[in-house]
Design an enzyme around this catalytic site. Structure first.
Site, mmCIF file in Angstrom:
data_model
loop_
_atom_site.group_PDB
_atom_site.id
_atom_site.type_symbol
_atom_site.label_atom_id
_atom_site.label_comp_id
_atom_site.label_asym_id
_atom_site.label_seq_id
_atom_site.Cartn_x
_atom_site.Cartn_y
_atom_site.Cartn_z
ATOM 1 N N ASP A 208 43.234 90.969 -49.747
ATOM 2 C CA ASP A 208 43.113 90.483 -51.649
ATOM 3 C C ASP A 208 42.064 88.674 -50.979
ATOM 4 O O ASP A 208 41.337 89.009 -49.529
ATOM 5 C CB ASP A 208 44.344 89.358 -51.847
ATOM 6 C CG ASP A 208 44.790 88.682 -49.971
ATOM 7 O OD1 ASP A 208 44.352 87.059 -50.625
ATOM 8 O OD2 ASP A 208 45.726 89.643 -49.467
ATOM 9 N N ASP A 210 42.172 85.234 -50.211
ATOM 10 C CA ASP A 210 42.260 84.128 -50.036
ATOM 11 C C ASP A 210 42.939 83.100 -51.502
ATOM 12 O O ASP A 210 42.087 83.144 -52.166
ATOM 13 C CB ASP A 210 42.749 83.382 -48.590
ATOM 14 C CG ASP A 210 43.922 82.417 -48.138
ATOM 15 O OD1 ASP A 210 44.629 83.187 -48.134
ATOM 16 O OD2 ASP A 210 43.655 81.224 -47.734
#
Length: 261
Positions: A208, A210
């Site tokens: 992902d 952040d």
């Protein structure tokens, strides 16, 4: 029961079906029990041990992992090399979810972890100027390229306490340090391996962006990306084990020389 190579299964990497003649070892150490039983088996003629760092049911949060027990248990099995898959968030736009990252440095923002075997009457000052085994890092990089997997080399990993994700302010601060990826398990795992004179390198899956990217992270997002990347991680692991030389040519085995008082 001896083994040569240890694998710490990170989030999403709990499958030991690559091992033949697998047996479970219930280890104990001076630091307590490791995260779970250790599966020891054979892969293409080499003895490999597998330990899920969060437990097989993913029941141990990162700040409560008994890192010292995990490393000690591997050391007692005779392991001289550790490969450590893990999940990380990205602090760089060009480092996208689904890519791999190869840490070469870390910045430690953990708070409450026992990070050393150095105790009363034994003072250890190891060097972690270069925290990871260059031989295993080279194998990881070569394998990723061989399988056309996107990997970012020479990354700096920010290790936070967890189990929560960062606030927006924290994430922007971590990005401002020049770090590339962020996770919760690298420290003290890698530095304990160095104290134990075991070669160690991490295969980091970027799951992902952040929260600096204004995209709040969810556990589901992390698990979904890991599931898509499992096959790539297994290809890298297989290549490393197959190509692991019998003798170590790095300095990891000499980490305690001139480090103890």
């Amino acid at each position: 029961m001896d083994a040569e190579i240890g694998i710490f299964g990170g989030t999403g990497i709990y499958d030991t079906d690559m091992l033949e003649d697998a047996k479970e070892v219930d280890a104990d150490t001076p630091y307590g029990k490791p995260s779970d039983t250790i599966t020891v088996g054979t892969f293409h003629g080499k003895k490999v041990a597998f330990l899920p760092r969060h437990g097989k049911k993913h029941s141990i949060p990162p700040h409560m992992i008994n890192y010292r027990a995990n490393i000690w248990a591997f050391k007692e099995l005779g392991i001289t090399r550790i490969i450590a898959p893990s999940a990380v968030g990205s602090l760089r736009e060009e480092m996208a979810p689904g890519h791999f990252a190869l840490p070469s440095q870390f910045i430690d923002f953990t708070k409450s972890r026992a990070g050393s075997f150095s105790e009363k009457n034994r003072v250890i000052h190891i060097s972690v100027a270069d925290p990871f085994c260059p031989e295993i890092q080279s194998q990881i990089s070569d394998s990723a390229k061989r399988h056309d997997l996107k990997i970012h080399a020479d990354c700096t990993y920010v290790c936070i306490e967890g189990p929560r994700f960062s606030t927006r302010a924290e994430s922007k601060f971590f990005k401002s340090t020049g770090a590339d990826i962020i996770g919760m398990t690298l420290v003290p795992e890698c530095q304990l391996a160095r104290e134990a004179q075991i070669c160690y390198a991490s295969i980091s899956t970027i799951t992902d962006y952040d929260v600096w990217a204004d995209k709040p992270v969810t556990a589901k997002e992390v698990l979904d990306t890991l599931a898509r990347n499992v096959s790539g991680t297994k290809k890298i692991l297989a290549d490393i084990i197959d190509g692991m030389p019998d003798e170590r040519g790095c300095a990891c085995s000499k980490a305690l020389e001139d480090a103890e008082y």
